[in-house]
Design an enzyme around this catalytic site. Structure first.
Site, short mmCIF file in Angstrom:
data_model
loop_
_atom_site.label_atom_id
_atom_site.label_comp_id
_atom_site.label_asym_id
_atom_site.label_seq_id
_atom_site.Cartn_x
_atom_site.Cartn_y
_atom_site.Cartn_z
N LEU A 19 0.85 -1.20 0.00
CA LEU A 19 0.00 0.00 0.00
C LEU A 19 0.88 1.25 0.00
O LEU A 19 1.88 1.30 0.70
CB LEU A 19 -0.85 0.02 1.27
N ASP A 61 3.71 -5.56 2.65
CA ASP A 61 3.99 -4.52 3.66
C ASP A 61 4.51 -5.12 4.98
O ASP A 61 4.63 -4.41 5.97
CB ASP A 61 2.70 -3.74 3.97
N GLU A 66 6.26 -2.79 12.80
CA GLU A 66 5.78 -1.93 13.90
C GLU A 66 4.25 -1.90 13.98
O GLU A 66 3.70 -1.70 15.06
CB GLU A 66 6.29 -0.51 13.68
N ARG A 86 -3.32 -6.22 5.33
CA ARG A 86 -2.21 -6.41 6.27
C ARG A 86 -2.60 -7.27 7.47
O ARG A 86 -1.76 -7.59 8.30
CB ARG A 86 -1.68 -5.04 6.74
N ARG A 131 -6.36 4.07 9.92
CA ARG A 131 -5.95 2.72 10.34
C ARG A 131 -6.32 2.38 11.78
O ARG A 131 -6.38 1.21 12.15
CB ARG A 131 -4.43 2.58 10.18
N HIS A 161 0.11 7.82 9.62
CA HIS A 161 0.06 7.45 11.04
C HIS A 161 0.45 8.64 11.92
O HIS A 161 1.10 9.57 11.46
CB HIS A 161 1.07 6.34 11.31
N CYS A 248 8.90 2.24 11.54
CA CYS A 248 8.04 1.12 11.06
C CYS A 248 8.76 -0.22 10.96
O CYS A 248 8.12 -1.26 10.99
CB CYS A 248 7.51 1.34 9.66
C1 CIR Z 1 1.13 0.74 4.75
O1 CIR Z 1 0.51 1.55 4.06
O2 CIR Z 1 0.59 0.10 5.64
C2 CIR Z 1 2.60 0.53 4.47
N1 CIR Z 1 2.85 0.66 3.08
C3 CIR Z 1 3.44 1.51 5.25
C4 CIR Z 1 3.37 1.30 6.72
C5 CIR Z 1 4.27 2.21 7.47
N2 CIR Z 1 4.23 1.89 8.86
C6 CIR Z 1 4.50 2.74 9.81
O3 CIR Z 1 4.74 3.91 9.55
N3 CIR Z 1 4.45 2.30 11.06
#
Ligand code: CIR
Length: 253
Positions: A19, A61, A66, A86, A131, A161, A248
């Site tokens: 994503l 992903d 994290e 996810r 989220r 986030h 992350c």
């Molecule tokens: C997402 O959209 O879930 C991933 N492509 C990126 C997640 C990044 N996670 C974070 O900042 N803790």
């Protein structure tokens, strides 16, 4: 908080199918892995023991570990990630986390990404985002308040986030976007305010009084230097293409 361990996951070849909202091109899988390996080397250099899990090609992903759990000394919460694609990631994270901590699993009625959870001592600041929802924050609070933690929900207007725009950088200081400056939750902290064009560098990671920050953000670097802490810069160009950053890619505890 002194960290001794981290859990990470190797990025899969399928990384570009994850994503993203970034619109800055597709990441190169090999360069992503190189940037990930550099990151793990930094954690090792800071004295952490790092458990690196194998890549999960079905979950592009999944190296953003994290988001799947929140670790604290007393327990770990296994989240129910906000993005449907996810959710399966937690199945392989939960058994690994449970080797280190008693785990509490969030119900499927609630949603949370660990990227929304900012822990500063006994305080949790949790982003309400696409989220993470109120039910997620309620379940989280019910699990942690008995251990003396406070939980404050923060409406996040822009960014994926909460930790895309606010992070703790040691010395009672938070680094945060211009838009978050006036939030009452952060008034008790010294503030480093990000220049608009360097907002991505707000995802700076504080580990054992060293700062790890993405390279290529000179204004932020200058501001971080005023804290007087050691700073390690590392390239996250490919990670950024998938909306990821330094916090992350590990669970730290
Ligand atoms: C997402 O959209 O879930 C991933 N492509 C990126 C997640 C990044 N996670 C974070 O900042 N803790």
């Amino acid at each position: 908080m002194y960290f001794t361990h981290a859990i990470t996951r190797l990025p899969a070849d399928s990384v570009a199918s994850g994503l993203t909202t970034s619109n800055i091109g597709a990441p190169d899988a090999e360069l992503t892995r190189q940037q990930f390996r550099n990151y793990v080397d930094i954690l090792l250099g800071l004295g952490l023991t790092v458990t690196t899990l194998p890549a999960e090609p079905d979950y592009p992903d999944s190296h953003f570990v994290e988001d799947t759990a929140v670790m604290m000394p007393e327990l770990a919460i296994i989240t129910h990630p906000g993005a449907p694609s996810r959710r399966g990631e937690v199945e392989t994270i939960a058994p690994v986390v449970s080797r280190f901590r008693h785990t509490v699993r969030m119900s499927s009625n609630a949603h949370m990404d660990g990227g929304d959870v900012l822990m500063i001592d006994k305080q949790f600041f949790i982003g309400l985002t696409s989220r993470t929802d109120e039910a997620g924050i309620r379940e989280f609070a019910a699990a942690v308040e008995k251990f003396g933690y406070s939980v404050t929900a923060i409406e996040v207007g822009a960014g994926l986030h909460l930790k895309s725009i606010v992070n703790y950088v040691g010395r009672n200081t938070v680094i945060l976007s211009e838009d978050s400056v006036d939030h009452p939750a952060f008034r008790g902290f010294n503030q480093i305010v990000l220049a608009k064009e360097e907002e991505y560098a707000g995802n700076t990671l504080w580990i054992n009084d060293t700062l790890i920050t993405p390279s290529g953000y000179p204004d932020t670097l200058k501001k971080l230097k005023t804290l007087g802490l050691p700073i390690i810069e590392t390239d996250t160009s490919e990670i950024r293409k998938m909306d990821g950053g330094l916090t992350c890619m590990s669970l730290r505890f």
